[in-house]
Design an enzyme around this catalytic site. Structure first.
Site, PDB file in Angstrom:
ATOM      1  N   ARG A 213      -9.737 -20.693 -41.093  1.00 16.36           N
ATOM      2  CA  ARG A 213     -10.561 -19.995 -40.103  1.00 16.36           C
ATOM      3  C   ARG A 213     -11.944 -20.624 -40.055  1.00 16.36           C
ATOM      4  O   ARG A 213     -12.538 -20.921 -41.085  1.00 16.36           O
ATOM      5  CB  ARG A 213     -10.681 -18.510 -40.465  1.00 16.36           C
TER       6      ARG A 213
ATOM      7  N   ARG B 177     -15.232 -15.060 -48.198  1.00 12.85           N
ATOM      8  CA  ARG B 177     -15.011 -15.536 -46.824  1.00 12.85           C
ATOM      9  C   ARG B 177     -15.037 -17.055 -46.814  1.00 12.85           C
ATOM     10  O   ARG B 177     -16.084 -17.667 -46.934  1.00 12.85           O
ATOM     11  CB  ARG B 177     -16.117 -14.972 -45.919  1.00 12.85           C
TER      12      ARG B 177
ATOM     13  N   GLU C 175     -12.403  -4.961 -47.247  1.00  8.07           N
ATOM     14  CA  GLU C 175     -11.089  -5.180 -46.659  1.00  8.07           C
ATOM     15  C   GLU C 175     -10.296  -6.223 -47.440  1.00  8.07           C
ATOM     16  O   GLU C 175     -10.781  -7.315 -47.731  1.00  8.07           O
ATOM     17  CB  GLU C 175     -11.250  -5.654 -45.215  1.00  8.07           C
TER      18      GLU C 175
ATOM     19  N   SER D 218      -4.922  -5.856 -43.664  1.00 10.89           N
ATOM     20  CA  SER D 218      -4.997  -5.228 -42.347  1.00 10.89           C
ATOM     21  C   SER D 218      -3.572  -5.189 -41.816  1.00 10.89           C
ATOM     22  O   SER D 218      -2.924  -6.226 -41.743  1.00 10.89           O
ATOM     23  CB  SER D 218      -5.901  -6.070 -41.449  1.00 10.89           C
TER      24      SER D 218
ATOM     25  N   ARG E 112      -9.049 -12.703 -52.011  1.00  6.94           N
ATOM     26  CA  ARG E 112      -9.779 -11.444 -52.140  1.00  6.94           C
ATOM     27  C   ARG E 112      -9.197 -10.585 -53.254  1.00  6.94           C
ATOM     28  O   ARG E 112      -9.909  -9.849 -53.936  1.00  6.94           O
ATOM     29  CB  ARG E 112      -9.773 -10.684 -50.814  1.00  6.94           C
TER      30      ARG E 112
END
Length: 429
Positions: A262, A277, A349, A352, A390
């Site tokens: 990403r 991230r 988070e 999801s 994560r």
RNA sequence: GGAGAGGUGGCAGAGUGGUCGAAUGCGGCGGUCUCGAAAACCGUUGUCGGUGUGAGCCGACCCAGGGUUCGAAUCCCUGUCUCUCCGCCA
């Protein structure tokens, strides 16, 4: 993508649902395009029908040797040729214009999704576990003494720049153990089919799962036109593209462990420290292909599969329902799992889980049919199960000790050759 | 990367410029026959879009995109995928 017929039949309902996502009055624009499109199609097809008829007459005239009539008709058809080309082109343009617009409109939220402008409007469904009480100030993962030797951001910066990491020794061993543990749990306990996929995909796959056309700047493209997947939702879901699956074969439940890429455009300054991230990370993904009647139950099931991972690892978390303003583009409803990070003193988070209805299926033309029935669009779901990096952060931060060592969850011990902790100097012991 | 062959309906497989959306076989569906089934026989059997209350009518689709032609599954170009052989390679 939305069903133009449904919008035609009930534009008010469409507008009302989109209004909940902060988009207003799109139906009139859509219907205007739709009408223009249909008018052009009608004109083009009428012209084409006339030419087809004339062409047959040309053939007939020649067959019976009527040269005069043959030449007359030939000239006539030649004359109208340009008109047909023009009309056909215009019809295609109108069709593309409508499609382009529809492709950029997000999915409609289900009725029970809470309204809200941003993440502040998300609603907590439940909590599991309670954050551990520390008798010292818990550190963020990259500051824990036992972690530092195995997590090298400076080295990654030398190789690749910001938002990358080099992992070594005990840390990467735990990372690898986590991925294995997740896959085994999904396969053995949850009945998902382990799948390995390409991470470079064609553009059309990125359209199918709605990364394109709207979010091109979030992903990377190679010089020859491939895209690097931002999640294996792309490959797993697109396997159904263009298919007509037997109803009996559903649900199809898959899991894959892949690299994800990403660009993190627009997140400058956010989560710059540590490996929360990154441009490149690993994720164990879950995807289900279901019938319309079973997708909501599947959504809860899939959420449960992700929760099971956190529970087995003993990591406290909460389940959120995303509000209309925070939901992703393709979702009709989303559950976020947020894991407790003591270093940040907050829930973050880690998964999801979304149900997309037939939104992606329509883009991909993914259908199923019952024996003797007509093909219908499938419903698609996807969820992280979990983001491995994560999860590593959560394991490290929640297991940290005052001396800088880290106690590792029992569920991982078999994956670590019986070792149970990272020592303060970074060894797996 | 080089050379060659090939992509036609659910499958197999014809079709090399003119009622071809496409022969034939298999499969599927319906029927006749049968107590029932099989066999045999008869019929039927693609998708998408537009239009119409409807029967229907019209358009598109023979890997994809262009081109030639009054007319393309059929001829030409490009791309793509599959197969065979060679080279290289984790």
């Amino acid at each position: 993508m939305h069903d133009i017929r449904a919008i035609r039949e009930n534009p008010a309902a469409f507008d009302a649902a989109l209004a909940r996502r902060g988009l207003s009055g799109l139906s009139s624009q859509i219907l205007a395009l739709d009408e223009a499109r249909r008018a052009k199609i009608l004109a083009a097809e009428t012209a084409q029908a006339e030419q087809n008829r004339a062409s047959k007459d040309v053939g007939a005239a020649r067959a019976r040797g009527d040269d005069a009539e043959f030449e007359r008709l030939r000239a006539l058809v030649a004359q109208t040729k340009a008109d047909i080309a023009r009309l056909t082109e215009e019809a295609a343009a109108e069709d593309a214009a409508l499609r382009d617009l529809l492709m950029t409109i997000p999915n409609l939220p289900l009725a029970d999704v809470p309204d809200g402008a941003d993440e502040a409007g998300n609603v907590e469904l439940r909590r599991w576990g309670s954050p551990r009480a520390f008798d010292f100030a818990p550190k963020e993962h990259y500051d824990i003494a036992g972690v530092k030797p195995g997590m090298d951001f400076a080295m990654a910066a030398k190789l690749s720049g910001a938002r990358f990491v080099v992992l070594r020794g005990a840390v990467i061993r735990v990372h690898r153990a986590l991925a294995q543990f997740m896959l085994d749990t999904h396969v053995n306990d949850h009945g998902l089919t382990e799948t390995w996929t390409p991470v470079l995909v064609k553009e059309e796959a990125m359209y199918g799962t709605n990364q394109l056309p709207k979010f091109a700047e979030d992903s990377y493209q190679t010089t020859n036109g491939w895209w690097l997947i931002p999640t294996s939702e792309v490959t797993l879901t697109n396997m159904a593209a263009g298919e007509v699956l037997e109803e009996a074969a559903l649900p199809i439940r898959m899991t894959a462990h892949t690299q994800c890429f990403r660009s993190e455009a627009g997140s400058a300054g956010r989560d710059t420290a540590g490996m929360l991230r990154q441009h490149q990370f690993e994720k164990v993904e879950m995807v289900s292909i279901t019938t319309p009647g079973t997708s909501l139950a599947e959504h809860d099931r899939m959420t449960g599969c992700a929760e099971a991972i956190l529970q087995k690892l003993g990591l406290p978390y909460r389940v959120m329902v995303l509000c209309t303003g925070d939901m992703g583009f393709g979702a009709t409803k989303t559950h976020d799992l947020e894991v407790w990070l003591p270093g940040q003193d907050t829930y973050r988070e880690i998964s999801s889980v979304s149900v997309c209805g037939d939104f992606q299926a329509r883009r991909m033309n993914a259908r199923f049919k019952a024996p003797g029935g007509k093909p219908e669009f499938v419903h698609t779901l996807n969820g992280s199960g979990l983001a491995v990096g994560r999860c590593l952060i959560a394991v490290l931060e929640n297991g940290q000790q005052a001396d800088g060592s880290v106690e590792l969850p029992a569920a991982l011990h078999p994956y670590l050759g019986g070792r149970t902790r990272i020592s303060a100097d970074g060894a797996l012991v």
